[in-house]
Design a protein around this motif. Structure first.
Motif, PDB file in Angstrom:
ATOM      1  N   SER A  46       8.012 -13.302  -3.618  1.00 49.95           N
ATOM      2  CA  SER A  46       7.179 -13.992  -2.632  1.00 49.95           C
ATOM      3  C   SER A  46       5.724 -13.545  -2.709  1.00 49.95           C
ATOM      4  CB  SER A  46       7.735 -13.732  -1.226  1.00 49.95           C
ATOM      5  OG  SER A  46       6.867 -14.262  -0.242  1.00 49.95           O
ATOM      6  N   PHE A  47       5.501 -12.236  -2.705  1.00 47.62           N
ATOM      7  CA  PHE A  47       4.137 -11.726  -2.696  1.00 47.62           C
ATOM      8  C   PHE A  47       3.438 -12.034  -4.015  1.00 47.62           C
ATOM      9  CE2 PHE A  47       0.611  -8.828  -2.482  1.00 47.62           C
ATOM     10  CZ  PHE A  47       0.321  -8.743  -1.124  1.00 47.62           C
ATOM     11  N   ALA A  48       4.177 -11.933  -5.123  1.00 50.20           N
ATOM     12  CA  ALA A  48       3.589 -12.246  -6.432  1.00 50.20           C
ATOM     13  C   ALA A  48       3.160 -13.698  -6.498  1.00 50.20           C
ATOM     14  CB  ALA A  48       4.585 -11.929  -7.537  1.00 50.20           C
ATOM     15  N   ALA A  49       3.925 -14.590  -5.868  1.00 51.97           N
ATOM     16  CA  ALA A  49       3.579 -16.014  -5.868  1.00 51.97           C
ATOM     17  C   ALA A  49       2.335 -16.279  -5.032  1.00 51.97           C
ATOM     18  CB  ALA A  49       4.759 -16.835  -5.349  1.00 51.97           C
ATOM     19  N   GLN A  50       2.258 -15.671  -3.829  1.00 55.81           N
ATOM     20  CA  GLN A  50       1.082 -15.909  -3.003  1.00 55.81           C
ATOM     21  C   GLN A  50      -0.159 -15.264  -3.588  1.00 55.81           C
ATOM     22  OE1 GLN A  50      -0.822 -13.806  -0.515  1.00 55.81           O
ATOM     23  NE2 GLN A  50      -0.074 -12.092  -1.752  1.00 55.81           N
ATOM     24  N   ASP A  51       0.010 -14.246  -4.448  1.00 52.27           N
ATOM     25  CA  ASP A  51      -1.118 -13.641  -5.147  1.00 52.27           C
ATOM     26  C   ASP A  51      -1.877 -14.654  -5.990  1.00 52.27           C
ATOM     27  OD1 ASP A  51      -1.413 -11.057  -4.322  1.00 52.27           O
ATOM     28  OD2 ASP A  51      -0.349 -10.132  -5.999  1.00 52.27           O
ATOM     29  N   LEU A  52      -1.212 -15.741  -6.385  1.00 54.09           N
ATOM     30  CA  LEU A  52      -1.863 -16.771  -7.182  1.00 54.09           C
ATOM     31  C   LEU A  52      -3.054 -17.372  -6.455  1.00 54.09           C
ATOM     32  CD1 LEU A  52       1.293 -18.638  -8.530  1.00 54.09           C
ATOM     33  CD2 LEU A  52      -0.366 -17.401  -9.936  1.00 54.09           C
ATOM     34  N   VAL A  53      -2.972 -17.442  -5.122  1.00 54.23           N
ATOM     35  CA  VAL A  53      -4.011 -18.137  -4.355  1.00 54.23           C
ATOM     36  C   VAL A  53      -4.594 -17.268  -3.244  1.00 54.23           C
ATOM     37  CG1 VAL A  53      -3.110 -20.431  -4.843  1.00 54.23           C
ATOM     38  CG2 VAL A  53      -2.230 -19.184  -2.880  1.00 54.23           C
ATOM     39  N   ASN A  54      -4.342 -15.973  -3.297  1.00 59.17           N
ATOM     40  CA  ASN A  54      -4.817 -15.128  -2.205  1.00 59.17           C
ATOM     41  C   ASN A  54      -5.671 -13.989  -2.736  1.00 59.17           C
ATOM     42  OD1 ASN A  54      -5.120 -14.400   0.518  1.00 59.17           O
ATOM     43  ND2 ASN A  54      -2.968 -14.799   0.934  1.00 59.17           N
ATOM     44  N   ILE A  55      -6.024 -13.069  -1.862  1.00 60.23           N
ATOM     45  CA  ILE A  55      -7.007 -12.031  -2.149  1.00 60.23           C
ATOM     46  C   ILE A  55      -6.372 -10.657  -1.994  1.00 60.23           C
ATOM     47  CG2 ILE A  55      -9.238 -11.080  -1.466  1.00 60.23           C
ATOM     48  CD1 ILE A  55      -9.836 -13.849  -0.207  1.00 60.23           C
ATOM     49  N   ALA A  56      -6.567  -9.785  -2.973  1.00 59.39           N
ATOM     50  CA  ALA A  56      -6.069  -8.405  -2.872  1.00 59.39           C
ATOM     51  C   ALA A  56      -6.946  -7.620  -1.907  1.00 59.39           C
ATOM     52  CB  ALA A  56      -6.086  -7.736  -4.246  1.00 59.39           C
ATOM     53  N   ASN A  57      -6.333  -6.887  -1.020  1.00 58.61           N
ATOM     54  CA  ASN A  57      -7.081  -6.041  -0.097  1.00 58.61           C
ATOM     55  C   ASN A  57      -6.183  -4.916   0.412  1.00 58.61           C
ATOM     56  OD1 ASN A  57      -5.873  -6.885   2.664  1.00 58.61           O
ATOM     57  ND2 ASN A  57      -6.325  -8.825   1.674  1.00 58.61           N
ATOM     58  N   PRO A  58      -6.759  -3.881   1.005  1.00 54.54           N
ATOM     59  CA  PRO A  58      -5.962  -2.712   1.424  1.00 54.54           C
ATOM     60  C   PRO A  58      -5.040  -2.964   2.605  1.00 54.54           C
ATOM     61  CG  PRO A  58      -8.292  -2.167   1.191  1.00 54.54           C
ATOM     62  CD  PRO A  58      -8.195  -3.652   1.184  1.00 54.54           C
ATOM     63  N   ILE A  59      -5.058  -4.174   3.164  1.00 49.80           N
ATOM     64  CA  ILE A  59      -4.170  -4.460   4.293  1.00 49.80           C
ATOM     65  C   ILE A  59      -2.767  -4.789   3.804  1.00 49.80           C
ATOM     66  CG2 ILE A  59      -3.675  -6.113   6.133  1.00 49.80           C
ATOM     67  CD1 ILE A  59      -6.558  -6.195   6.829  1.00 49.80           C
ATOM     68  N   ASN A  60      -2.650  -5.668   2.808  1.00 50.70           N
ATOM     69  CA  ASN A  60      -1.313  -6.108   2.408  1.00 50.70           C
ATOM     70  C   ASN A  60      -0.837  -5.557   1.067  1.00 50.70           C
ATOM     71  OD1 ASN A  60      -2.738  -7.953   0.550  1.00 50.70           O
ATOM     72  ND2 ASN A  60      -3.151  -9.140   2.398  1.00 50.70           N
ATOM     73  N   THR A  61      -1.745  -5.183   0.162  1.00 52.97           N
ATOM     74  CA  THR A  61      -1.320  -4.674  -1.141  1.00 52.97           C
ATOM     75  C   THR A  61      -0.439  -3.421  -1.046  1.00 52.97           C
ATOM     76  OG1 THR A  61      -3.344  -5.581  -2.110  1.00 52.97           O
ATOM     77  CG2 THR A  61      -2.113  -3.999  -3.437  1.00 52.97           C
ATOM     78  N   PRO A  62      -0.724  -2.466  -0.142  1.00 50.75           N
ATOM     79  CA  PRO A  62       0.168  -1.295  -0.033  1.00 50.75           C
ATOM     80  C   PRO A  62       1.617  -1.667   0.280  1.00 50.75           C
ATOM     81  CG  PRO A  62      -1.901  -0.820   1.060  1.00 50.75           C
ATOM     82  CD  PRO A  62      -1.943  -2.282   0.693  1.00 50.75           C
ATOM     83  N   TRP A  63       1.828  -2.673   1.121  1.00 54.23           N
ATOM     84  CA  TRP A  63       3.196  -3.100   1.417  1.00 54.23           C
ATOM     85  C   TRP A  63       3.885  -3.612   0.163  1.00 54.23           C
ATOM     86  CZ3 TRP A  63       4.248  -6.140   6.567  1.00 54.23           C
ATOM     87  CH2 TRP A  63       4.135  -5.247   7.641  1.00 54.23           C
ATOM     88  N   PHE A  64       3.163  -4.369  -0.650  1.00 55.04           N
ATOM     89  CA  PHE A  64       3.710  -4.902  -1.897  1.00 55.04           C
ATOM     90  C   PHE A  64       4.144  -3.781  -2.826  1.00 55.04           C
ATOM     91  CE2 PHE A  64       2.577  -7.000  -6.155  1.00 55.04           C
ATOM     92  CZ  PHE A  64       3.819  -7.608  -6.269  1.00 55.04           C
ATOM     93  N   ILE A  65       3.272  -2.795  -3.012  1.00 53.32           N
ATOM     94  CA  ILE A  65       3.584  -1.672  -3.895  1.00 53.32           C
ATOM     95  C   ILE A  65       4.744  -0.851  -3.336  1.00 53.32           C
ATOM     96  CG2 ILE A  65       2.677   0.457  -4.897  1.00 53.32           C
ATOM     97  CD1 ILE A  65       1.572  -2.142  -6.122  1.00 53.32           C
ATOM     98  N   ILE A  66       4.783  -0.660  -2.030  1.00 55.27           N
ATOM     99  CA  ILE A  66       5.871   0.104  -1.411  1.00 55.27           C
ATOM    100  C   ILE A  66       7.202  -0.623  -1.591  1.00 55.27           C
ATOM    101  CG2 ILE A  66       6.827   0.798   0.829  1.00 55.27           C
ATOM    102  CD1 ILE A  66       3.981   1.671   1.598  1.00 55.27           C
ATOM    103  N   MET A  67       7.195  -1.956  -1.487  1.00 59.03           N
ATOM    104  CA  MET A  67       8.433  -2.713  -1.698  1.00 59.03           C
ATOM    105  C   MET A  67       8.908  -2.613  -3.142  1.00 59.03           C
ATOM    106  SD  MET A  67      10.014  -3.998   0.784  1.00 59.03           S
ATOM    107  CE  MET A  67       9.786  -4.165   2.546  1.00 59.03           C
ATOM    108  N   ILE A  68       7.973  -2.641  -4.086  1.00 63.72           N
ATOM    109  CA  ILE A  68       8.354  -2.425  -5.494  1.00 63.72           C
ATOM    110  C   ILE A  68       8.956  -1.038  -5.653  1.00 63.72           C
ATOM    111  CG2 ILE A  68       7.465  -2.145  -7.846  1.00 63.72           C
ATOM    112  CD1 ILE A  68       5.384  -4.272  -7.231  1.00 63.72           C
ATOM    113  N   ALA A  69       8.348  -0.051  -5.004  1.00 63.51           N
ATOM    114  CA  ALA A  69       8.824   1.330  -5.099  1.00 63.51           C
ATOM    115  C   ALA A  69      10.207   1.493  -4.463  1.00 63.51           C
ATOM    116  CB  ALA A  69       7.825   2.270  -4.434  1.00 63.51           C
ATOM    117  N   ILE A  70      10.434   0.869  -3.305  1.00 62.36           N
ATOM    118  CA  ILE A  70      11.747   0.953  -2.661  1.00 62.36           C
ATOM    119  C   ILE A  70      12.797   0.305  -3.554  1.00 62.36           C
ATOM    120  CG2 ILE A  70      13.134   0.155  -0.706  1.00 62.36           C
ATOM    121  CD1 ILE A  70      10.697   0.502   1.071  1.00 62.36           C
TER     122      ILE A  70
END
Length: 542
Positions: free
Chosen positions: A500-524
């Protein structure tokens, strides 16, 4: 011990102090991080940037202290052997996380040598604080969680509650209800632009691209009825949040992530039934939002045409919901009368059907994009919102087309060094400067510090190497997530989020608000390789 980072099958790893630190860290990221503000919501991004750096640094120091104490207390401790063992445990995703940070660092060095300020690239002050420092912290967060996340009871439920509270606040704020008084002192134009403690609507939609697939995934894998009820409630709240976020990118990401979960749900009738229950909850929650809208006399911040489809279009309620209920009834009937049906054949047919539907959607969408984008006379169809979605030009996607086309013009002007390593981490604003006057004239915006696509943004700022490494990292995380999702319920939940997050990355902006959650989910997801997050252990906790 083998090379896939797993413990010996019969070993039982005790819950140690370093595990508790990482557990507190992940809980903080889901229960504290979404709500943290110091200067109200106008400073949400910088506040969360500073909080993420702070708590990640604290978690790193505490974990390192406990690990060193644990290692050096062992009799006959051999540091060289331990280092070799750590290296042997690395997998493809681990190496790519390290490599992506290295590309950021190398890019900043080359950019500094070309006349820029290393500090600007380090802290990301030219853009959205996605500089070298945040990339370092993201790498540290990944390794902390992927190695030491030790799931305990109710942790995943607390994740859902934290995200549900965040989104419920956003729904209230969308209707100008401000229980936290975060609107005080701001003009109406600013209030309409920002929503809840997350920031603007794009940031909220990116967070929901984590929260909604996570909740749907939890509803599929939870065997405890109370846990599933919590998951269904969270699904309803997150879908309402997705609607009020009014972001097409959010819908794109969530729908693709949920569709990915459907592919796995087809392999188990029980999970398939729960999947359609989640869809029913989404439709029902849109009806709740409709009645809430009536009660508020439509006093909201403005729905887009796509959001209106779910709130005001009664076709969804009168046609789609009965179809979902009929499918649930059919699946339930088959599941309780298994002796009358060839269950293996049904699962196979369902699985192939979903893949065929997915393929058709992709092919038809691609054909429409190519055909309509090259249509000489589009003027008669300009007001058709459905067809306009497939017309790629400057105006496409709230003028994302403008940013994308100009971004590739920037790349086309790069010299060899810039093509390899970009203009420096988070430096899009300075590269886009030449188009500011055109942006102001056409869209009444003075500048932009992001390409409005994470992938294109990394191409501009980190060059072909940064773009390639990030894309391969995301693909590797999805592939390994899918591999473990076949066996581990926690991996299945994380897999839906990652897609889901990888797909929305196509049209969205990386920032310190949501990117940490993405990385943490990959890590989990990667942590499910550990014995204490094995299938048997997880099933007993969800």
């Amino acid at each position: 011990m083998n090379n896939n980072n797993s413990f010996e099958p019969n070993s039982k790893t005790p819950f140690l102090l370093q595990h508790s630190v990482v557990l507190i860290y992940t809980l903080s990221m889901f229960l504290v991080f979404p709500y943290y503000l110091t200067q109200k919501y106008n400073a949400a991004r910088t506040d969360k940037y500073q909080l993420f750096l702070t708590i990640t640094t604290i978690a790193m120091i505490c974990t390192l202290m406990f690990l060193l104490s644990d290692y050096f207390s062992r009799k006959g401790f051999n540091i060289k052997a331990s280092i070799k063992e750590i290296i042997r445990s690395f997998n493809c995703v681990d190496y790519l996380v390290i490599l992506f940070f290295a590309v950021n660092l190398i890019s900043s060095v080359f950019a500094t040598a070309n006349g820029g300020s290393f500090w600007d690239y380090f802290n990301g002050s030219l853009g959205r604080n996605m500089g070298v420092w945040v990339q370092l912290m993201l790498m540290i967060a990944y390794f902390l969680v992927s190695r030491l996340f030790y799931l305990r009871k109710y942790v995943l439920q607390l994740f859902m509650l934290g995200m549900a509270g965040m989104t419920l606040l956003a729904v209230l704020n969308f209707y100008h209800i401000d229980p936290l008084n975060i609107y005080d002192g701001y003009s109406a134009s600013i209030v309409n632009k920002f929503i809840s403690t997350i920031g603007n609507k794009n940031m909220l939609s990116a967070m929901i691209c984590v929260a909604l697939p996570y909740s749907v995934g939890m509803s599929l894998v939870s065997e405890n009825i109370i846990n599933r009820i919590i998951a269904y409630v969270s699904v309803g709240i997150q879908f309402m949040g997705l609607i009020v976020a009014t972001s097409d990118g959010g819908f794109l990401g969530c729908f693709i992530g949920i569709f990915a979960l459907l592919i796995f749900a087809c392999r188990d009738l029980k999970r398939l039934f729960r999947f359609f229950v989640s869809l029913a909850v989404m439709v029902f929650s849109s009806r709740l939002l409709y009645f809430f809208d009536l009660a508020m006399d439509g006093n909201n911040k403005g729905y887009t045409s796509f959001s209106k489809l779910f709130v005001y279009n009664h076709t969804v309620w009168l046609i789609v919901l009965p179809i979902i209920i009929a499918l649930c009834s059919l699946i339930y009937y088959i599941s309780i009368n298994k002796e009358r049906f060839n269950i293996a054949l049904i699962k196979k047919v369902l699985f192939i059907s979903v893949l065929v539907i997915l393929t058709l959607i992709i092919v038809i969408s691609a054909v429409l994009f190519v055909y309509i984008s090259n249509l000489d006379n589009f003027e008669p169809y300009k007001d058709n919102e459905f067809l306009s979605f497939f017309r790629f030009d400057d105006d496409w996607g709230t003028h994302r087309g403008f940013f994308w086309i100009r971004s590739f013009e920037i790349i086309g002007e790069y010299d060899f060094r810039e093509f390899l390593f970009g203009s420096g981490p988070d430096s899009f604003k300075s590269e886009f400067y030449q188009y500011n006057s055109e942006l102001l004239e056409k869209y009444n915006e003075s500048s932009s510090n992001a390409a409005h696509s994470v992938y294109i943004n990394y191409f501009v700022t980190l060059g072909i190497w940064g773009f390639a490494v990030y894309v391969i990292l995301v693909i590797s995380a999805i592939v390994t997530g899918a591999k473990f999702a076949l066996k581990n319920p926690l991996a299945l939940v994380c897999f839906g989020v990652i897609v889901s997050f990888a797909a929305q990355d196509l049209v969205n902006i990386a920032n310190p608000i949501n990117t940490p959650w993405f990385i943490i989910m990959i890590a989990i997801c990667q942590s499910t390789r550990k014995q204490y997050n094995s299938t048997e252990e997880i099933t007993n906790l969800i």
